[in-house]
Design a protein around this motif. Sequence first.
Motif, PDB file in Angstrom:
ATOM      1  N   VAL A   9     -60.899 -57.419   5.995  1.00  0.00           N
ATOM      2  CA  VAL A   9     -61.389 -56.046   6.072  1.00  0.00           C
ATOM      3  C   VAL A   9     -60.356 -55.175   6.752  1.00  0.00           C
ATOM      4  N   PRO A  10     -60.528 -53.876   6.721  1.00  0.00           N
ATOM      5  CA  PRO A  10     -59.496 -52.980   7.241  1.00  0.00           C
ATOM      6  C   PRO A  10     -59.159 -53.223   8.699  1.00  0.00           C
ATOM      7  N   SER A  20     -72.378 -61.759   9.336  1.00  0.00           N
ATOM      8  CA  SER A  20     -73.163 -60.903   8.427  1.00  0.00           C
ATOM      9  C   SER A  20     -73.393 -59.504   8.949  1.00  0.00           C
ATOM     10  N   GLY A  21     -72.367 -58.881   9.477  1.00  0.00           N
ATOM     11  CA  GLY A  21     -72.529 -57.516   9.934  1.00  0.00           C
ATOM     12  C   GLY A  21     -73.227 -57.405  11.261  1.00  0.00           C
ATOM     13  N   ARG A  22     -73.509 -58.518  11.900  1.00  0.00           N
ATOM     14  CA  ARG A  22     -74.165 -58.444  13.194  1.00  0.00           C
ATOM     15  C   ARG A  22     -73.182 -57.938  14.226  1.00  0.00           C
ATOM     16  N   SER A 439     -66.198 -55.642  19.341  1.00  0.00           N
ATOM     17  CA  SER A 439     -64.902 -56.301  19.181  1.00  0.00           C
ATOM     18  C   SER A 439     -64.020 -55.612  18.146  1.00  0.00           C
ATOM     19  N   ASP A 440     -64.556 -54.637  17.460  1.00  0.00           N
ATOM     20  CA  ASP A 440     -63.785 -53.919  16.449  1.00  0.00           C
ATOM     21  C   ASP A 440     -62.673 -53.110  17.113  1.00  0.00           C
ATOM     22  N   PRO A 441     -61.484 -53.060  16.508  1.00  0.00           N
ATOM     23  CA  PRO A 441     -60.377 -52.305  17.113  1.00  0.00           C
ATOM     24  C   PRO A 441     -60.673 -50.830  17.335  1.00  0.00           C
ATOM     25  N   GLY A 442     -61.590 -50.277  16.560  1.00  0.00           N
ATOM     26  CA  GLY A 442     -61.905 -48.861  16.716  1.00  0.00           C
ATOM     27  C   GLY A 442     -63.107 -48.575  17.584  1.00  0.00           C
ATOM     28  N   ALA A 469     -62.946 -51.329  10.421  1.00  0.00           N
ATOM     29  CA  ALA A 469     -64.216 -51.427   9.699  1.00  0.00           C
ATOM     30  C   ALA A 469     -65.263 -50.485  10.282  1.00  0.00           C
ATOM     31  N   GLU A 470     -65.385 -50.454  11.606  1.00  0.00           N
ATOM     32  CA  GLU A 470     -66.409 -49.620  12.227  1.00  0.00           C
ATOM     33  C   GLU A 470     -66.086 -48.139  12.085  1.00  0.00           C
TER      34      GLU A 470
END
Length: 717
Positions: A9-10, A20-22, A439-442, A469-470
């Motif tokens: 993903v990006p 699962s998107g959690r 935990s997403d970089p953004g 992604a976020e």
Amino acid sequence: MPGTGEKSVPSGHSSGRLPSGRTGGRSRTTAAQGRLGAGLFEVPPALARDPGSAVLRDPQVPPSRQRCRVCGELVGQARDGMPAFAEGYCPHDGTRFSFTPKLNTGDRVEDRYEILGCLAYGGLGWIYLARDRRLGDHVAERWVVLKGLIDTDDPDAVAAAVNERRFLVEVDHPNIVKIHDFVQHPDPRTGSQVGYLVMEYLGGQSLQERYLGHRDAEGNRAPLPLPVVLAYGLEILQAFGYLHEKGLVYCDLKPDNVLQVGQQVKLIDLGAVLRLADRPRAIYGAVGFQAPELERTENPMDPSVASDLYTVGRTLALISFPFPGFTTEYRHRLPEPADVPLLAEEESYYRLLRRATHPDPDRRFASAGEMRDQVHGVLLEVLSAGDGEPRPAPSAYFTPERGTFGTAAGEVSADGGADQEVDWAAVPQALPTPLVDPSDPGAGFLATLGATEPADLVATLLAAPVRSAEVLLRLVDARIAAGDHDGARADLAEFAAAAPRDWRVAWYQGVAALAAGDRPAADTAFDAVYGELPGELAPKLALAAAAEWGGDDERAGALYGRVWRTDTTYVNAAFGLARVLRRRRRWPDAVAALDGVPDTSSQHLAAQVAAIRTRLDPDQVGKADLLDASARLQRLKMDIERQARLSVEVFTAALNWVLDHPGAERSGTVVGHAFDERKLRTGLERAYRHLAKLADDPDTRSGLVDRANQVRPWTLV
């Protein structure tokens, strides 16, 4: 296997399906771990069993379970007047078999464990009860269990025992039987050394025994109550999560292999446990429980987290409703809800089982923790539906509601505000939204964003330092709010290309469809999210809104009701349920739904106003309704203008009722005025004149004075 075959993903997001998107953060079930029933209700305890009474008097493997380890055919069967036998040679391929116990009462293993007899038998070995003579004394005995092999000529069984010796002593979890030791003893038939696991003795009852022994109120045998079944599921999944984190899979879950001891649940019989990293020589599992991908004759798959979770779903299904054909017709599928009343009544439970036992392992839950969250959510829903007590719990997947929709009946304004129609354009931004994965970089950048206009937010997100992604999902949401449907679809397609199995794809497809006025597409998308997350309330709320928009009040009412009974912080569900009930002419139930909005809610006043208007509905209003509406109005803390406007509505309804029922009994008062035409006209006149004094516009003031004059009591002078 779960998660395989997906694109990256990006910008740094590891997997759109992990898990699962959690989002990250604390699971809502964490605080309840370690207590059967999750601290929500009491599960009847399993009474301790006297060890001596548990020993089998005549330990035998039934002939129907005696199969050759090589060809799988039945062996030792009675024929030609000869009885069945437990030792011999397979008539099909000559393989030697033996199903007799190898330890007898009084035998001592390594001069420490004294055998009392056999407790049970399973797919891999006999289980013996023994006394630990080294640690026991004349005051207290220490009972242990020894597990050996049914057939010591079976190399796969021997290999499984060696594997147990290698790593099972390291397994230490309150929901898993404890392995104390590994010992050897000579086989009396061959003289070869046989290995035995030494485990703690658990004097409870298996789930199979609990299931077979359960009776309904009339004394008839019945499946276990659904809350109890779900409580067992929570504990089993807790144990599975521990094993999976250690790189192990259980493989052979079935009701026989789960024991309730008092208020605790434990997995027993670890003989089929495998390491995920190993290529197994043999896979042990029971017919009806084992995942279909493990039974394929061509290209069978290895055991996995997904196949383990499949066995959980099958186990819960078997003990929760009558399930004829479990190993035959329905060996790899569930019966339809139309054929099973429980599945028809408990849709969320059916969807939970359907996802857990999906034929495609990639469509099942991604982890034991994810499935446990959904089991917990379904349990909350089932308990609340049963006793009417809300059981709110924070979601690990969704924010609370972001706004309200369909609350016009609770608004008091110059135009009356009693319109029951929903502004469907407001629904997308009022629904909960998926939580951000920390935990997403953004994630850090997103945390700095405050409230801003959608168009400005879009510009800010396009200039974000990372297109993670976020950030991309937040951009989709902002574009939807700004009315940029094409841009939202393009960004969502970018996210979906990288994470096609992420449930958030369907969620935002549903939100975008609502905003674009495409109700059928919204219904399809939210239904898919409900299937992925059957224990979450947000998809049910969204699906209820789509159903109401489409005129399906039966479906909408059922979903609104489930959400509202479970969690009274979902006030949109209360207003939605009240709208549906009012259209179905169930006015007392509609009022009851609105009364459930707690006084701590910012919508409590609006709910009470809506309840007053429901009481005043001209299709059903009676004297008792008028008295109740009056009492509610007098309790409300509102400004003078809104109090006067709502008083006009109450006085008008009361006056109309008095005029329509000239001979009715007149006791009681309405907002301090007697049930009398003259008194009610006086009250209505005063309310209009109060409003006239508060009006800033001369024309409005003049119109209110005219109304006051029209309703004032007639005089002779």
